[in-house]
Design an enzyme around this catalytic site. Sequence first.
Site: not given
Length: 186
Positions: A144, A50, A45, A98-99, A140-141
């Site tokens: 963001h 991000q 995701g 998370c990235l 989660h996304e």
Amino acid sequence: MIYPIVVYGDPVLKKKARDIEQGELDVKELSEDMFETMEGAHGIGLAAPQIGKGIRMFVVDGTPMEDEDEDMSDFRKVFINPEIIDETGEEWGFEEGCLSIPNIREEVFRKETIRIHYFDENWEEHEEEFSGIKARIIQHEYDHIEGILFTDYLSPLKKRMLKGKLTNITKGKMKVDYRVAVPVKK
């Protein structure tokens, strides 16, 4: 085009993103770039903040998780201007990563089912229900674009224990195999 991933400490990750006006940008091209960026970083995701864009858009691709219990083969989607309408069911814990917060994984509790309204990359409107891992990825996304990180759900003790690692991320002191954008100190 592959974007660098914005990492922990950058203010864009803590701001609520704004809606996208239809026609203001090429959402098909941006979604393709986001998928390419996410796949290059081995993610499932990626939200626009991000990659440094404060807009309400994220992409998900659960196909790398096809070996999980759920069928993820068709779970590759673009969400534009999404709004979670409802979250139901029991809260369940799952270790998230998370990235934008590389090399840190912690258990986060979330409701098991969501109902979400959104537009896809063709500006077609949808309202769908997702459960389990699919719901978690979306939650989660979605966080963001609301300016929330998974670390915000951790206890004060856990946050204190991670403080050194998080500080190192803000300074670019981490090992990753993808390009990152480290916060600029003024």
